[in-house]
Design a protein around this motif. Structure first.
Motif, mmCIF file in Angstrom:
data_model
loop_
_atom_site.group_PDB
_atom_site.id
_atom_site.type_symbol
_atom_site.label_atom_id
_atom_site.label_comp_id
_atom_site.label_asym_id
_atom_site.label_seq_id
_atom_site.Cartn_x
_atom_site.Cartn_y
_atom_site.Cartn_z
ATOM 1 N N PHE A 187 0.834 -1.213 0.000
ATOM 2 C CA PHE A 187 0.000 0.000 0.000
ATOM 3 C C PHE A 187 0.864 1.256 0.000
ATOM 4 N N MET A 188 1.908 1.249 0.817
ATOM 5 C CA MET A 188 2.787 2.420 0.886
ATOM 6 C C MET A 188 3.489 2.653 -0.450
ATOM 7 N N LEU A 189 3.833 1.539 -1.116
ATOM 8 C CA LEU A 189 4.485 1.641 -2.424
ATOM 9 C C LEU A 189 3.505 2.244 -3.443
ATOM 10 N N ILE A 190 2.281 1.743 -3.448
ATOM 11 C CA ILE A 190 1.261 2.259 -4.374
ATOM 12 C C ILE A 190 1.000 3.745 -4.093
ATOM 13 N N ILE A 194 1.609 6.941 -6.609
ATOM 14 C CA ILE A 194 0.536 7.873 -7.008
ATOM 15 C C ILE A 194 0.932 9.310 -6.666
ATOM 16 N N THR A 195 1.493 9.498 -5.480
ATOM 17 C CA THR A 195 1.916 10.850 -5.082
ATOM 18 C C THR A 195 2.994 11.377 -6.027
ATOM 19 N N LEU A 211 4.235 4.211 -14.006
ATOM 20 C CA LEU A 211 5.668 4.117 -14.290
ATOM 21 C C LEU A 211 6.469 4.185 -12.985
ATOM 22 N N MET A 212 6.083 5.103 -12.104
ATOM 23 C CA MET A 212 6.778 5.264 -10.824
ATOM 24 C C MET A 212 6.688 3.977 -10.007
ATOM 25 N N VAL A 215 9.182 1.553 -11.362
ATOM 26 C CA VAL A 215 10.558 1.998 -11.084
ATOM 27 C C VAL A 215 10.910 1.687 -9.620
ATOM 28 N N ILE A 216 10.018 2.082 -8.702
ATOM 29 C CA ILE A 216 10.297 1.841 -7.272
ATOM 30 C C ILE A 216 10.362 0.332 -6.998
ATOM 31 N N TYR A 217 9.430 -0.403 -7.617
ATOM 32 C CA TYR A 217 9.395 -1.861 -7.440
ATOM 33 C C TYR A 217 10.708 -2.492 -7.911
ATOM 34 N N ALA A 218 11.187 -2.040 -9.074
ATOM 35 C CA ALA A 218 12.438 -2.591 -9.621
ATOM 36 C C ALA A 218 13.611 -2.286 -8.697
#
Lengths: 284, 238
Positions: A187-190, A194-195, A211-212, A215-218
């Protein structure tokens, strides 16, 4: 103020996610009935009867559609949670959200807590639905006693503190704790994606958010892989990690380390998200 | 002297930065608004009126300079002092009017629920109605009732009478005049100058993101021999 934010967030989510959960239960009962029709139709009519074969085909199709609907409910729930965050913060509703005399960190926390509560509710509804289908829909008698026996056995194992040397309740508790923490991480990643997509990108904000996310997931996956390699190397090769079983203390230490790593990600995502919302907010 | 709203060299750019490709929404704005005044924020489209209000409400961050509400930069603290009416529907459409009253009561210590209910009754709005089922004008009235039922230090009203009929306009203006506390400041952004002229103490004219005039209504009338509406039409003639 956090309590008040949670109260209104819960109210807002209940308006969409409660009917979704109830819908899952209803569709599950319907799917169980369809399965039952499929199994019992030859008891009522002869197998050669065209009505019987039509009923069998229709019931199978409806059952398949019901199962698809139940699985989709999980994705719909996640979509609704994302939409709520986006709308409440970055659409017109944001004009109220960001003028409330509350801390930014409380806004983000309330969203994550309620997202967890309501996603848990939907998951429990799906599990209840699967239970209904498995127990009531899979035999010609009212309940399938084989499935019930299987579930009873599973329950017995689940409370066994010495099942082939493994403390199952402790193991389940540890695993559930890790699941809770990693769902908060998601949830924090999502929310962070979005932010970032909305406040940093000048245009194509939804696309930027997606896209963000990747990127963060990768980046997280790369860090995880590097840490795994480092841990494996320190313990004398990756083979040691692959051969671990729940009876090894090291297995529990690694689960705990994974949970701790998730907690670190939560803290980092939360911190960056709050910083952006506090210092870079631009509601256009 | 402490001002209710103070801007020091305030700059806000959109789509770019200070040096390249920027659209200057506010350009070196300096102003001080005293308490107990109703001030009209006037200017043509794109002059920076909404941007100034949003900066004071804490919905935007300036590129440079400073904006202070009661001597404090926009924060959680100032949000408890500022009552902001945006030109958009900021309420959750699935909420009932009564739920919006509950929400304001819960979050704003200065919200007077009794007064809000009284105003809603006068306007013929039933609190059991869902917000999304209301007409555009009624939605605006509900928002204005919520905002004006607070005992705030600073009211920021962005086009509060833009979407309502002339009879309601009078009611809204009366509401604004009769509801703000003596030590409060009301900043109203509007195009409908002739309608609001009679209730305003001061005027703030913005052009291309800069303050071109900050004066009282009497000064304009005495100095230029014109009503504020006539003066505005002359200054901003296309």
């Amino acid at each position: 103020m956090l309590g008040k934010l949670i109260k209104y967030e819960n109210k807002a989510l209940a308006k969409t996610l409660f009917p979704l959960g109830m819908g899952v239960i209803f569709v599950s009962v319907f799917a169980a009935v369809m399965l039952k029709v499929n199994l019992s139709v030859t008891d009522w009519l002869s197998a050669e009867n065209s009505v019987a074969s039509m009923l069998q085909s229709v019931s199978v199709i409806l059952f398949v559609f019901s199962v698809i609907a139940i699985i989709s409910a999980c994705f719909v729930a996640v979509f609704m949670l994302m939409q709520r965050y986006y709308k409440n913060l970055f659409s017109d509703e944001g004009y109220l959200t960001f003028t409330l005399p509350v801390k930014i960190r409380d806004i983000v926390t309330s969203k994550a807590v309620c997202a967890f509560i309501w996603s848990l509710f939907v998951i429990l509804c799906v599990l209840a639905g699967v239970f209904v289908i498995a127990v009531f829909g899979t035999s010609q008698s009212f309940v399938n006693s084989q499935v019930l026996d299987f579930l009873k056995n599973m329950l017995k194992i689940a409370v066994d503190t010495d099942y082939y040397g493994v403390n199952i309740p402790a193991y389940i508790a540890q695993y559930l704790f890790m699941m809770v923490v990693s769902s908060f991480q998601q949830f924090m990643l999502i929310y962070l994606a979005i932010t970032m997509g909305n406040q940093i990108a000048k245009r194509h904000k939804i696309l930027s958010s997606i896209l963000m996310y990747f990127v963060i997931y990768a980046v997280c996956q790369t860090v995880n892989t590097l840490l795994m390699l480092a841990a494996g190397f320190a313990m004398g090769g990756m083979g040691v990690l692959n051969e671990l079983t729940p009876t090894d203390t090291l297995f529990h230490i690694i689960l705990l380390a994974a949970t701790l790593l998730s907690a670190v990600y939560i803290a980092v995502f939360f911190f960056i998200n709050c910083k952006i919302l506090k210092n870079k907010l631009n509601l256009e | 002297m402490e001002y209710t709203l103070e801007c020091k060299d305030l700059c806000k750019y959109f789509s770019g930065n200070k040096y390249f490709g920027a659209v200057k929404a506010l350009d070196n704005v300096n102003l001080q608004l005293e308490k107990g005044k109703i001030i009209g924020l006037l200017g043509p489209n794109g002059s920076g009126k909404t941007t100034l209000l949003k900066l004071a409400a804490g919905l935007l961050k300036q590129n440079s300079g400073e904006i202070l509400v009661d001597g404090i930069s926009p924060s959680e603290q100032t949000k408890a002092l500022v009552s902001y009416l945006p030109e958009r529907n900021f309420l959750n459409p699935s909420m009932r009017v009564s739920e919006t009253l509950d929400m304001f009561s819960d979050f704003y210590a200065d919200f007077d629920r009794e007064r809000a209910e009284e105003m809603l009754t006068k306007l013929g709005i039933h609190s059991g109605q869902k917000y999304k089922s209301l007409s555009k004008g009624t939605k605006e009235k509900v928002q204005l009732v919520l905002v004006m039922s607070r005992r705030a230090r600073l009211y920021l009203l962005d086009e509060p009478i833009g979407g309502v009929d002339p009879a309601t306009r009078d009611y809204i203006l009366n509401t604004i005049v009769s509801n703000y506390a003596e030590d409060a400041t009301v900043l109203i952004s509007t195009h409908l100058i002739s309608d609001v002229e009679k209730v305003l103490d001061e005027f703030l004219f913005l052009k291309y993101g800069q303050v071109v005039l900050h004066s009282s209504a009497d000064e304009i009338r005495q100095q230029y021999g014109k009503s504020v509406d006539e003066y505005f039409r002359e200054v901003f003639k296309c």
